[in-house]
Design a protein around this motif. Structure first.
Motif, mmCIF file in Angstrom:
data_model
loop_
_atom_site.group_PDB
_atom_site.id
_atom_site.type_symbol
_atom_site.label_atom_id
_atom_site.label_comp_id
_atom_site.label_asym_id
_atom_site.label_seq_id
_atom_site.Cartn_x
_atom_site.Cartn_y
_atom_site.Cartn_z
ATOM 1 N N GLY A 83 24.829 14.643 36.321
ATOM 2 C CA GLY A 83 25.700 15.674 36.847
ATOM 3 C C GLY A 83 26.825 15.218 37.756
ATOM 4 N N VAL A 84 27.001 13.911 37.943
ATOM 5 C CA VAL A 84 28.100 13.423 38.784
ATOM 6 C C VAL A 84 28.930 12.398 38.016
ATOM 7 C CG1 VAL A 84 26.869 13.839 40.940
ATOM 8 C CG2 VAL A 84 26.695 11.627 39.863
ATOM 9 N N GLU A 85 29.981 11.911 38.640
ATOM 10 C CA GLU A 85 30.861 10.953 37.995
ATOM 11 C C GLU A 85 30.124 9.660 37.627
ATOM 12 O OE1 GLU A 85 31.585 12.278 41.013
ATOM 13 O OE2 GLU A 85 33.187 13.659 40.496
ATOM 14 N N VAL A 86 30.727 8.918 36.715
ATOM 15 C CA VAL A 86 30.181 7.636 36.267
ATOM 16 C C VAL A 86 31.116 6.532 36.739
ATOM 17 C CG1 VAL A 86 29.573 6.234 34.254
ATOM 18 C CG2 VAL A 86 29.139 8.699 34.239
ATOM 19 N N LEU A 87 30.541 5.471 37.297
ATOM 20 C CA LEU A 87 31.300 4.293 37.697
ATOM 21 C C LEU A 87 31.154 3.246 36.598
ATOM 22 C CD1 LEU A 87 32.762 2.458 39.782
ATOM 23 C CD2 LEU A 87 30.494 1.838 40.618
ATOM 24 N N PHE A 88 32.284 2.762 36.073
ATOM 25 C CA PHE A 88 32.281 1.697 35.081
ATOM 26 C C PHE A 88 32.746 0.417 35.752
ATOM 27 C CE2 PHE A 88 32.870 5.548 32.606
ATOM 28 C CZ PHE A 88 31.967 5.358 31.566
ATOM 29 N N GLU A 89 32.084 -0.684 35.417
ATOM 30 C CA GLU A 89 32.456 -1.975 35.991
ATOM 31 C C GLU A 89 32.349 -3.044 34.916
ATOM 32 O OE1 GLU A 89 31.513 -4.386 40.050
ATOM 33 O OE2 GLU A 89 29.832 -3.428 39.065
ATOM 34 N N TRP A 90 33.412 -3.843 34.734
ATOM 35 C CA TRP A 90 33.433 -4.916 33.746
ATOM 36 C C TRP A 90 33.115 -6.231 34.436
ATOM 37 C CZ3 TRP A 90 33.193 -6.209 28.914
ATOM 38 C CH2 TRP A 90 33.579 -7.471 28.527
ATOM 39 N N ARG A 91 32.193 -6.990 33.843
ATOM 40 C CA ARG A 91 31.869 -8.329 34.353
ATOM 41 C C ARG A 91 31.639 -9.275 33.178
ATOM 42 N NH1 ARG A 91 28.410 -5.555 38.199
ATOM 43 N NH2 ARG A 91 26.605 -6.375 37.139
ATOM 44 N N VAL A 92 31.862 -10.528 33.429
ATOM 45 C CA VAL A 92 31.670 -11.526 32.379
ATOM 46 C C VAL A 92 30.288 -12.162 32.439
ATOM 47 C CG1 VAL A 92 34.130 -12.003 32.114
ATOM 48 C CG2 VAL A 92 32.783 -13.320 33.760
ATOM 49 N N SER A 93 29.427 -11.691 33.342
ATOM 50 C CA SER A 93 28.066 -12.218 33.390
ATOM 51 C C SER A 93 27.098 -11.123 33.832
ATOM 52 C CB SER A 93 27.964 -13.403 34.349
ATOM 53 O OG SER A 93 27.887 -12.962 35.681
ATOM 54 N N ARG A 94 25.822 -11.419 33.740
ATOM 55 C CA ARG A 94 24.781 -10.502 34.198
ATOM 56 C C ARG A 94 24.224 -10.934 35.554
ATOM 57 N NH1 ARG A 94 20.393 -9.755 29.769
ATOM 58 N NH2 ARG A 94 19.988 -7.850 30.904
ATOM 59 N N SER A 95 24.904 -11.828 36.220
ATOM 60 C CA SER A 95 24.395 -12.363 37.485
ATOM 61 C C SER A 95 24.348 -11.286 38.560
ATOM 62 C CB SER A 95 25.285 -13.515 37.965
ATOM 63 O OG SER A 95 26.498 -13.012 38.479
ATOM 64 N N ARG A 96 23.626 -11.570 39.609
ATOM 65 C CA ARG A 96 23.526 -10.640 40.739
ATOM 66 C C ARG A 96 24.817 -10.585 41.545
ATOM 67 N NH1 ARG A 96 17.886 -9.772 42.962
ATOM 68 N NH2 ARG A 96 16.559 -10.312 41.215
ATOM 69 N N GLU A 97 25.741 -11.443 41.267
ATOM 70 C CA GLU A 97 26.999 -11.481 42.000
ATOM 71 C C GLU A 97 27.685 -10.111 41.989
ATOM 72 O OE1 GLU A 97 29.587 -13.387 44.450
ATOM 73 O OE2 GLU A 97 27.767 -14.225 43.598
ATOM 74 N N GLY A 98 27.648 -9.435 40.856
ATOM 75 C CA GLY A 98 28.285 -8.130 40.755
ATOM 76 C C GLY A 98 27.635 -7.072 41.622
ATOM 77 N N GLN A 99 26.346 -7.168 41.831
ATOM 78 C CA GLN A 99 25.650 -6.169 42.643
ATOM 79 C C GLN A 99 26.002 -6.269 44.121
ATOM 80 O OE1 GLN A 99 23.885 -7.862 40.146
ATOM 81 N NE2 GLN A 99 24.213 -6.131 38.806
ATOM 82 N N LYS A 100 26.696 -7.315 44.518
ATOM 83 C CA LYS A 100 27.120 -7.415 45.918
ATOM 84 C C LYS A 100 28.060 -6.280 46.294
ATOM 85 C CE LYS A 100 26.325 -12.284 46.576
ATOM 86 N NZ LYS A 100 26.893 -13.590 46.891
ATOM 87 N N ASN A 101 28.679 -5.645 45.278
ATOM 88 C CA ASN A 101 29.522 -4.476 45.550
ATOM 89 C C ASN A 101 28.699 -3.324 46.116
ATOM 90 O OD1 ASN A 101 31.763 -5.803 44.544
ATOM 91 N ND2 ASN A 101 31.449 -5.037 42.490
ATOM 92 N N PHE A 102 27.388 -3.373 45.933
ATOM 93 C CA PHE A 102 26.497 -2.318 46.385
ATOM 94 C C PHE A 102 25.670 -2.761 47.596
ATOM 95 C CE2 PHE A 102 27.393 -1.409 41.980
ATOM 96 C CZ PHE A 102 27.656 -0.054 42.015
#
Length: 70
Positions: free
Chosen positions: A36-55
Motif C-alpha cells: 500500500g505504499v511507494e516502492v523504492l527501486f535501486e540498481w546495483r552491480v552486485s549482491r554485496s551488503r555494501e548497498g544495504q549501507k543506505n539503510f
C-alpha cells in the motif's frame, strides 16, 4: 522508511557495460516496499551488503528471502 518493516528483493538482470567489451554483465534491480505504499527501486552491480549501507539508520524489520538484516 517510517513503518515497522520493509520487504526487499532483488531481480538479476543482464546488462551491457560500455567499458567491458565482448560480454554482458550481471546486475541486480532491488526493490523495497510495504503493502500500500511507494516502492523504492535501486540498481546495483552486485549482491554485496555494501548497498544495504543506505539503510544504516533503518532500525526495524527487513523481510527478504535471505537473511541480512533486522
Amino acid at each position: 522508511m517510517r513503518g515497522n518493516y520493509l520487504q526487499g528483493d532483488e531481480t538479476p538482470i543482464r546488462y551491457l557495460d560500455p567499458y567491458v567489451k565482448g560480454k554482458s554483465q550481471q546486475g541486480y534491480l532491488w526493490t523495497y516496499s510495504r503493502p500500500g505504499v511507494e516502492v523504492l527501486f535501486e540498481w546495483r552491480v552486485s549482491r554485496s551488503r555494501e548497498g544495504q549501507k543506505n539503510f544504516k539508520n533503518f532500525r526495524r524489520k527487513l523481510l527478504t528471502d535471505g537473511v541480512w538484516g533486522v
